[in-house]
Design an enzyme around this catalytic site. Structure first.
Site, PDB file in Angstrom:
ATOM      1  N   HIS A  50      37.006  32.519  34.502  1.00 56.13           N
ATOM      2  CA  HIS A  50      35.633  33.019  34.538  1.00 56.13           C
ATOM      3  C   HIS A  50      35.587  34.395  33.880  1.00 56.13           C
ATOM      4  O   HIS A  50      36.617  34.998  33.593  1.00 56.13           O
ATOM      5  CB  HIS A  50      35.105  33.096  35.971  1.00 56.13           C
ATOM      6  CG  HIS A  50      35.867  34.015  36.854  1.00 56.13           C
ATOM      7  ND1 HIS A  50      36.762  33.571  37.792  1.00 56.13           N
ATOM      8  CD2 HIS A  50      35.877  35.359  36.919  1.00 56.13           C
ATOM      9  CE1 HIS A  50      37.299  34.606  38.411  1.00 56.13           C
ATOM     10  NE2 HIS A  50      36.776  35.709  37.896  1.00 56.13           N
TER      11      HIS A  50
HETATM   12  C1  T46 Z   1      38.532  38.143  39.368  1.00 56.61           C
HETATM   13  C2  T46 Z   1      39.900  37.704  39.696  1.00 56.61           C
HETATM   14  C3  T46 Z   1      40.943  38.681  39.260  1.00 56.61           C
HETATM   15  C4  T46 Z   1      34.523  36.385  48.163  1.00 56.61           C
HETATM   16  O1  T46 Z   1      33.902  35.869  49.119  1.00 56.61           O
HETATM   17  N1  T46 Z   1      34.532  37.740  48.012  1.00 56.61           N
HETATM   18  C5  T46 Z   1      35.210  38.362  47.003  1.00 56.61           C
HETATM   19  O2  T46 Z   1      35.185  39.603  46.905  1.00 56.61           O
HETATM   20  C6  T46 Z   1      35.908  37.547  46.059  1.00 56.61           C
HETATM   21  C7  T46 Z   1      36.667  38.184  44.906  1.00 56.61           C
HETATM   22  C8  T46 Z   1      35.893  36.176  46.210  1.00 56.61           C
HETATM   23  N2  T46 Z   1      35.214  35.622  47.253  1.00 56.61           N
HETATM   24  C9  T46 Z   1      35.243  34.150  47.414  1.00 56.61           C
HETATM   25  C10 T46 Z   1      34.584  33.353  46.307  1.00 56.61           C
HETATM   26  C11 T46 Z   1      35.373  32.050  46.320  1.00 56.61           C
HETATM   27  O3  T46 Z   1      34.827  31.177  47.286  1.00 56.61           O
HETATM   28  O4  T46 Z   1      36.611  33.742  47.441  1.00 56.61           O
HETATM   29  C12 T46 Z   1      36.761  32.477  46.799  1.00 56.61           C
HETATM   30  C13 T46 Z   1      37.784  32.567  45.680  1.00 56.61           C
HETATM   31  O5  T46 Z   1      37.232  33.334  44.601  1.00 56.61           O
HETATM   32  P1  T46 Z   1      37.551  32.988  43.066  1.00 56.61           P
HETATM   33  O6  T46 Z   1      37.718  31.541  42.889  1.00 56.61           O
HETATM   34  O7  T46 Z   1      36.536  33.691  42.224  1.00 56.61           O
HETATM   35  O8  T46 Z   1      38.979  33.698  42.908  1.00 56.61           O
HETATM   36  P2  T46 Z   1      39.800  33.978  41.575  1.00 56.61           P
HETATM   37  O9  T46 Z   1      41.179  34.317  42.015  1.00 56.61           O
HETATM   38  O10 T46 Z   1      39.622  32.905  40.568  1.00 56.61           O
HETATM   39  O11 T46 Z   1      39.105  35.303  40.960  1.00 56.61           O
HETATM   40  C14 T46 Z   1      39.138  36.529  41.645  1.00 56.61           C
HETATM   41  C15 T46 Z   1      37.765  37.223  41.573  1.00 56.61           C
HETATM   42  O12 T46 Z   1      36.758  36.334  42.095  1.00 56.61           O
HETATM   43  C16 T46 Z   1      37.399  37.591  40.162  1.00 56.61           C
HETATM   44  O13 T46 Z   1      36.309  38.472  40.178  1.00 56.61           O
HETATM   45  O14 T46 Z   1      38.313  38.799  38.367  1.00 56.61           O
HETATM   46  O15 T46 Z   1      40.116  37.370  41.070  1.00 56.61           O
END
Ligand code: T46
Length: 135
Positions: A50
């Protein structure tokens, strides 16, 4: 790459261990509104896929190592984070994928904004359309 690059932090280390201080707007170019960390990721897993519309972040591998692939419509680079006094700044409209996490890795993230799902671009074709306006 525009909107993305490595930042070095001071590491105060000695026989008692190591301490890395990071101050908002002094060591990094924004105020920190949110901190999160990613742990226990299997080595075969890739996360991310993303970009963000407005968010600025610094990724620091506090322990272990992880690779970060960053892309814009014209360029692609891979950074290996394996040093806790090095951070990868990722600004708006940079696509990111995190992979090759070591078992013990702790990926610490400093973010400029509170969590907002509306700030995410998770569709790569839509990402290219938006990012081509900037790059
Ligand atoms: C990024 C990379 C480096 C939350 O509820 N609060 C938060 O602050 C974050 C970051 C995520 N979430 C929830 C949203 C999803 O349901 O946690 C779940 C996993 O998030 P995501 O799939 O976006 O995780 P990554 O590891 O793909 O990405 C994260 C960050 O979301 C993103 O901003 O740059 O780490």
């Amino acid at each position: 790459m525009y909107n993305c690059g490595v930042i070095k932090f001071k590491n105060i280390s000695g026989k008692y261990g190591s301490l890395v201080p990071i101050e908002s707007k002094r060591d990094i170019p924004f105020d920190i509104k949110r901190v999160y960390y990613i742990t226990d990721v299997s080595s075969e897993v890739t996360r991310g896929f993303h970009s963000h519309k407005r968010l600025h972040q610094i990724l620091i591998c506090a322990k272990g190592s992880v690779k970060i692939r960053v892309k814009n419509p014209n360029e692609e680079e891979v950074y290996e984070l394996n040093n806790n006094s090095k951070g990868l700044y990722i600004g708006p409209l940079i696509w990111r994928e995190m992979f090759d996490f070591t078992e013990d890795s702790v990926l610490l993230v400093l973010a400029s904004e509170y969590y907002d799902e509306d700030d995410y671009i998770r569709n790569y074709d839509f990402y290219l359309e938006e990012a081509k306006k900037l790059f």
